[in-house]
Design an enzyme around this catalytic site. Structure first.
Site, mmCIF file in Angstrom:
data_model
loop_
_atom_site.group_PDB
_atom_site.id
_atom_site.type_symbol
_atom_site.label_atom_id
_atom_site.label_comp_id
_atom_site.label_asym_id
_atom_site.label_seq_id
_atom_site.Cartn_x
_atom_site.Cartn_y
_atom_site.Cartn_z
ATOM 1 N N ASN A 1 0.960 -1.176 0.110
ATOM 2 C CA ASN A 1 0.146 -0.322 0.122
ATOM 3 C C ASN A 1 0.847 1.538 -0.216
ATOM 4 O O ASN A 1 1.732 0.603 0.103
ATOM 5 C CB ASN A 1 -0.857 0.130 1.366
ATOM 6 C CG ASN A 1 -0.171 0.540 2.572
ATOM 7 O OD1 ASN A 1 0.442 -0.644 3.401
ATOM 8 N ND2 ASN A 1 0.128 1.418 2.942
ATOM 9 N N CYS A 2 -0.029 1.853 -0.355
ATOM 10 C CA CYS A 2 0.927 3.553 -0.220
ATOM 11 C C CYS A 2 -0.050 4.708 -0.173
ATOM 12 O O CYS A 2 -0.780 3.712 1.421
ATOM 13 C CB CYS A 2 0.860 4.454 -1.353
ATOM 14 S SG CYS A 2 -0.268 4.574 -2.564
ATOM 15 N N MET A 3 -0.251 5.575 0.511
ATOM 16 C CA MET A 3 -0.860 6.358 1.163
ATOM 17 C C MET A 3 -2.167 6.300 1.238
ATOM 18 O O MET A 3 -3.782 6.518 2.098
ATOM 19 C CB MET A 3 -0.519 7.961 1.567
ATOM 20 C CG MET A 3 0.736 8.585 2.056
ATOM 21 S SD MET A 3 0.906 9.938 1.840
ATOM 22 C CE MET A 3 -0.364 10.607 2.528
#
Length: 614
Positions: free
Chosen positions: A25-27
């Site tokens: 995941n990223c943000m």
């Protein structure tokens, strides 16, 4: 597990546990690496309550969720039985090097951003505390807190080693060992070293970016080679030490200098651009176009560039200012819509996404508003472009990678002019985008025909997707596999083919017959929503001059879904030596966001075969 139900639904819709290689995941988004993307039910995933949108590209299958993704991803990994960032099993399909590099770069950057953004925000807070006199820059309190910021950047190679090692399937502890060794007093910045008589260049590895990345990539291939060469019974004892003693010298001799040359090369490029055209051009363009990069999932690709600037120059002359201006322009564009709209539901959407963008998380606004209405992209190009132009012309530089709340970090070491110019650029970006969005307006706002997420045929007031039925029963054929270049290249529009199992062709939509070829082998239909379909029966069947074809309609007739419109003797067409594949394409594909064919292997004429994303 607060999101257990959602996670189980999502896992099932992407094709089940066996279809998932890894989840990162990223943000704001989950990035799935899937064995077979065709098994993922994209449209159903978009309907899940916590999902904003889905982006599928060469890098990853990305499910846009929002900031709660930080809580969701660990729960998904727990259900899948994965540890850390994902499963390091070998991919089912061989990736080419470019695709692999883009995927690893994108996925590895997300986790690193968390401490970097925290350090940047802390730098802004400390600047404010020092500016107001609440905490002296000479005090122990200030120095202790500032040590967090300094440590994040000084030990950046360690963070990179963990993240890239995890993504590449390299033992993270061995990767960190290499990073720490490079940064040890014996090696880091030391002069006069040699290895087996070979002189080593003086290289500073702390704060560096590229040398450790090259080192971890090399370590991956060293590990694979040793697994083939060393007997399994001896691998546990010998592989780790051999990996280290092979990787370290190659890194010091080759990758250290090479990484520095790459960094210096990037600096030279931007120095050349700045000296020839001016950095203002890059700042302006990135501030104007960042939402487009977010839309295609390419937002992380600038990280190596600005991190190299911080590592080598101590500041970023381009991207930090540009992305802050762009983020606030996104906020401004949505706020322009907030003040323009008279609908309560819309105001709630615009208000919440504007707040999220103000906090530095723009994906909800981009996928929830921009993709839907399109005009906000233009508003950000205007507002963000103007703000970026001002910041570039004023030579604003960033001293830490931060969001709007870390804007005080632009003070640096008493560089107040830099800070004031950045504040003005932010104001220009916000006001410019807000005014532009307000003037551009919401499409069909007065008639409340903005496209809601409902399919055609429902009682909803409007639509964002139009569903096209199959015109004939048969087997699904990908358009790229149709033996006609005009269709297979999508030059005539996106769609699909059907290997027919019956002779009657049915209307796939409600609409008007706008064209009917004299030979009756092709027919055009236009729907009330403006979608233009072409149904073409067979390859080169125009040569049959109407033989085997019969029409039940004429040009100008109105038809409803399921009406019989044509009949073709499929057996006769085959016996005449022609391929009878029934091709359905949307000839005005360019007017829509996308046209998505179904992945179902077989179709009935009462089933959806195409989704037109409005």
């Amino acid at each position: 597990m607060n999101y257990e139900k959602f996670c189980n639904q999502l896992i099932e819709l992407v094709g089940g546990k066996e279809n998932i290689q890894s989840v990162t995941n990223c943000m704001t988004r989950l990035r799935f690496k899937l064995n077979n993307r065709s098994l993922a039910k994209t449209e159903e995933i978009k309907e899940l309550p916590d999902v904003i949108d889905v982006v599928s590209n060469d890098v990853a299958y990305q499910v846009i969720i929002g900031t709660q993704v930080q809580d969701i991803r660990p729960e998904i990994n727990q259900i899948l039985g994965l540890s850390g960032e994902g499963n390091q099993s070998e991919p089912a399909e061989k990736e080419n090097f470019v695709t692999m590099a883009l995927r690893v770069l994108s996925e590895a950057m997300g986790p690193i951003l968390i401490p970097i953004m925290a350090a940047g925000l802390l730098a802004g807070i400390l600047s404010l505390l020092s500016l107001t006199g609440l905490v002296s820059a000479e005090s122990s309190t200030y120095m202790i807190l500032d040590a967090i910021r300094q440590s994040v950047f000084f030990f950046l190679p360690v963070l990179i080693a963990i993240s890239f090692g995890r993504q590449l399937g390299v033992n993270e502890y061995l990767a960190v060992t290499i990073a720490l060794t490079m940064m040890s007093e014996t090696i880091n910045g030391a002069a006069g070293l040699d290895f087996l008589g070979l002189k080593l260049p003086e290289t500073t590895y702390s704060n560096s970016f590229f040398p450790i990345i090259l080192s971890i990539i090399f370590m991956k291939y060293v590990g694979k080679a040793l697994e083939k060469l060393i007997p399994k019974a001896m691998q546990y004892f010998f592989n780790p030490v051999l990996t280290l003693i092979i990787t370290l010298p190659v890194t010091l001799i080759l990758f250290g200098p090479l990484g520095m040359y790459i960094g210096d090369g990037l600096n030279f490029v931007f120095d050349f651009i700045g000296g020839t055209f001016g950095n203002w051009m890059v700042v302006m363009l990135y501030a104007a176009l960042q939402p487009f990069l977010i839309t295609i999932g390419a937002g992380n690709f600038i990280i190596p560039i600005f991190m190299n600037s911080y590592a080598t120059l101590g500041y970023d002359p381009v991207f930090t200012a540009a992305w802050i201006v762009s983020d606030i322009a996104v906020c401004g564009a949505v706020m322009g819509y907030f003040f323009r709209s008279k609908d309560k539901k819309q105001k709630q959407l615009f208000g919440t996404t504007a707040f999220s963008a103000f906090m530095g998380v723009t994906e909800p606004a981009v996928y929830g508003v921009f993709v839907k209405y399109r005009r906000p992209y233009i508003a950000v190009m205007i507002g963000g472009g103007l703000g970026g132009l001002f910041a570039g012309l004023m030579n604003v530089v960033g001293y830490a990678p931060v969001s709007l709340f870390g804007i005080a970090s632009f003070i640096g070491e008493s560089n107040y002019r830099n800070f004031y110019m950045m504040v003005i650029a932010v104001i220009i970006g916000f006001v410019g985008a807000a005014v532009a969005a307000f003037i551009l307006g919401i499409p069909d706002d007065e008639k409340i025909k903005e496209k809601q997420v409902e399919p055609v045929g429902s009682n909803a007031e409007a639509v964002t997707k139009l569903l096209i039925k199959a015109p004939v029963k048969g087997k699904n054929v990908a358009l790229s596999n149709v033996n006609d270049k005009a269709f297979s290249s999508s030059a005539l529009g996106k769609g699909l083919g059907i290997e027919p199992e019956e002779d009657t062709i049915h209307a796939p939509v409600n609409g008007e017959i706008v064209s009917l070829f004299p030979t009756n082998h092709a027919i055009g239909i236009k729907t009330e929503y403006g979608v233009e379909l072409l149904i073409h029966i067979g390859i080169n069947t125009v040569e049959l001059e109407g033989q085997y074809f019969e029409s039940f309609v004429k040009q100008g007739d109105k038809v409803s879904v399921g009406d019989a419109i044509l009949k073709a003797d499929m057996a006769g067409i085959r016996n005449a030596g022609y391929d009878p594949v029934v091709i359905t394409v949307i000839t005005n594909t360019a007017d829509y966001l996308d046209v998505l064919p179904t992945s179902d292997p077989s179709l009935n004429n009462n089933e959806d075969c195409l989704t037109v994303v409005v």
